[in-house]
Enzyme design. Structure first.
Site, mmCIF file in Angstrom:
data_model
loop_
_atom_site.group_PDB
_atom_site.id
_atom_site.type_symbol
_atom_site.label_atom_id
_atom_site.label_comp_id
_atom_site.label_asym_id
_atom_site.label_seq_id
_atom_site.Cartn_x
_atom_site.Cartn_y
_atom_site.Cartn_z
ATOM 1 C CD GLN A 31 47.650 8.560 48.623
ATOM 2 O OE1 GLN A 31 46.394 8.706 48.373
ATOM 3 N NE2 GLN A 31 48.158 9.166 49.810
ATOM 4 C CB SER A 50 46.544 3.922 55.472
ATOM 5 O OG SER A 50 46.261 4.922 56.790
ATOM 6 C CB ALA A 51 41.035 3.626 57.976
ATOM 7 C CB THR A 89 43.726 -3.652 74.389
ATOM 8 O OG1 THR A 89 44.039 -4.727 75.381
ATOM 9 C CG2 THR A 89 42.250 -3.842 74.223
ATOM 10 C CB CYS A 97 58.110 21.861 56.512
ATOM 11 S SG CYS A 97 58.119 23.364 55.721
HETATM 12 C C1 PLP Z 1 51.878 5.971 49.842
HETATM 13 C C2 PLP Z 1 51.582 6.402 51.390
HETATM 14 N N1 PLP Z 1 52.300 5.294 51.975
HETATM 15 C C3 PLP Z 1 52.320 5.472 53.405
HETATM 16 C C4 PLP Z 1 51.489 6.380 53.990
HETATM 17 C C5 PLP Z 1 51.518 6.567 55.281
HETATM 18 O O1 PLP Z 1 50.208 6.176 55.641
HETATM 19 P P1 PLP Z 1 49.688 6.482 57.383
HETATM 20 O O2 PLP Z 1 49.415 7.952 57.380
HETATM 21 O O3 PLP Z 1 48.451 5.625 57.613
HETATM 22 O O4 PLP Z 1 50.912 6.229 58.402
HETATM 23 C C6 PLP Z 1 50.962 7.506 53.211
HETATM 24 C C7 PLP Z 1 50.415 8.585 53.793
HETATM 25 O O5 PLP Z 1 50.592 9.925 53.211
HETATM 26 C C8 PLP Z 1 50.974 7.311 51.787
HETATM 27 O O6 PLP Z 1 50.567 8.258 51.086
#
Ligand code: PLP
Length: 385
Positions: free
Chosen positions: A184, A204-205, A242, A333
């Site tokens: 985040q 995470s992009a 790949t 959920c």
């Molecule tokens: C704090 C946190 N860690 C990990 C993730 C997981 O990332 P990804 O959606 O790229 O798998 C999220 C996604 O909501 C996240 O908010």
């Protein structure tokens, strides 16, 4: 035929962000022009390889680390799984300290590792969701086992920030490894790995206006870990398969844009968060802000609130959706039955007064406007009349 569409307003940017048009343009160009396999030794392959290595350089420069410490993965979940599992498998870690309000991809990995014999200790948290640093110090000093601490930088449901520099200092003092989930905060906070000792770090992009299906893991060069996916020699033998070239180029473009425009974006998001707090407090004097009491010192993009319990608040998410507003229920959920959020449960347990109302997470982007917030508050008021 003319159709009327409800205008849609997106306040769920902690779940995912819309892709930046410049990122889409970058990726489209790569898709159209660079289909060569980066492992091929001919010119087309070499061009694709160069694109990947340039993207790696962007990530390494932005984090101030070495190129060889960045591995592209498919997402934050994969990076988090890899860090924890490789620390146990390859680095002799027998004990992990974490908190009960981490993302499920950490918590479920810890459940699995615990079943396989790893000792897992959950550190106390404060009522804001920030880790209790004294408790962490106690946990770290009470054992000679090889320990990994995994604590997130910002909580995705609350926006609470942990002080990762302080956690890192404690880990250094007690000779523990440190992994931080910065999913985040990458692109929203400056992270300088020459200033903070971290062993693993996750990004995470799709959380910073890049594509889904691409993430990265920083692995400190001191860690000699073994391949996490066996096969070809991609990602310096660590993660075979790949490469997702356009995803990787999209991630780098999105990161560049997020870092270059960080100050303006964060200032705008902060203004939106403050406006929302003021408007909500005026409209619903009994509303409760979960997590950080004020926007100062928190991750501005997240605002988690509890509406006072009422029959109307039960249908809140549905009413918002009908009004064209995307937000998050702050709960997961599973199997068709609503399970309360483990994060809200975690802070509620350590709060003076338990959280009883309906939790809702609003999460902003620099693309939102003050007018959208006013519209949202108006719609919320209509639900509760
Ligand atoms: C704090 C946190 N860690 C990990 C993730 C997981 O990332 P990804 O959606 O790229 O798998 C999220 C996604 O909501 C996240 O908010």
């Amino acid at each position: 035929m003319e159709t009327t569409m409800t205008k849609r307003i997106y306040f769920d940017n902690a779940a995912t962000t819309p892709m930046d048009p410049e990122v889409i343009a970058t990726m489209t160009k790569v898709m159209q022009e660079n289909f060569g396999n980066p492992s091929s030794i001919h010119a087309d392959g070499r061009i694709s390889r160069t694109l990947i290595e340039s993207a790696r350089k962007v990530v390494a420069n932005r984090l101030n680390c070495s190129l060889s410490e960045i591995f592209f993965t498919s997402c934050g979940t994969e990076s988090n799984n890899t860090a924890l599992k490789c620390a146990v498998r390859d680095l002799g870690v027998t004990r992990i300290i974490s908190s009960s309000i981490e993302h499920h991809c950490i918590l479920h990995t810890l459940d699995r590792l615990e079943k396989e014999g790893v000792q897992v200790d959950y550190c106390k948290i404060q009522s804001t969701g920030e880790v209790d640093y004294d408790e962490l110090a106690k946990l770290l000093s009470g054992s000679d086992q090889k320990t990994l601490v995994t604590l997130m930088h910002a909580n995705n449901e609350l926006g609470t920030l942990n002080n990762i520099a302080r956690i890192s200092d404690l880990c250094v003092e007690h000779n523990a490894l440190f992994h931080t989930d910065t999913v985040q905060t990458v692109g929203y906070r400056k992270i300088d790995l020459t200033q903070i000792k971290v062993h693993f770090l996750t990004g995470s992009a799709h959380k910073f206006y890049g594509p889904k299906g691409i993430g990265f893991l920083y692995v400190n060069g001191e860690n000699q870990i073994k391949p996490f996916i066996d096969g070809g020699s991609q990602e310096r033998n660590m993660r075979a398969g790949t490469e997702n070239i356009y995803g990787i180029c999209g991630l780098a473009k999105a990161l560049d844009l997020a870092c270059d425009n960080m100050d303006e974006r964060v200032a705008k998001i902060k203004e939106l968060n403050m406006h929302m707090r003021t408007r909500l407090k005026e409209a619903f004097p009994e509303i409760r802000f979960n997590g950080p009491a004020s926007v100062e010192g928190s991750l501005e993009k997240v605002l988690n609130v509890a509406f006072p319990p009422s029959s109307k608040s039960d249908m809140l998410m549905l009413h918002m959706d009908i009004a064209g507003i995307c937000a998050s229920g702050g709960s997961a959920c599973s199997s068709g039955s609503e399970v309360g959020s483990h994060v809200i449960k975690g802070i509620s347990e350590v709060s003076d007064t338990p959280i009883t109302g309906k939790p809702v997470r609003f999460s902003f982007s620099h693309k939102n406007t003050i007018e959208e917030i006013d519209y949202l508050v108006e719609k919320l008021q209509a639900v509760f009349v």
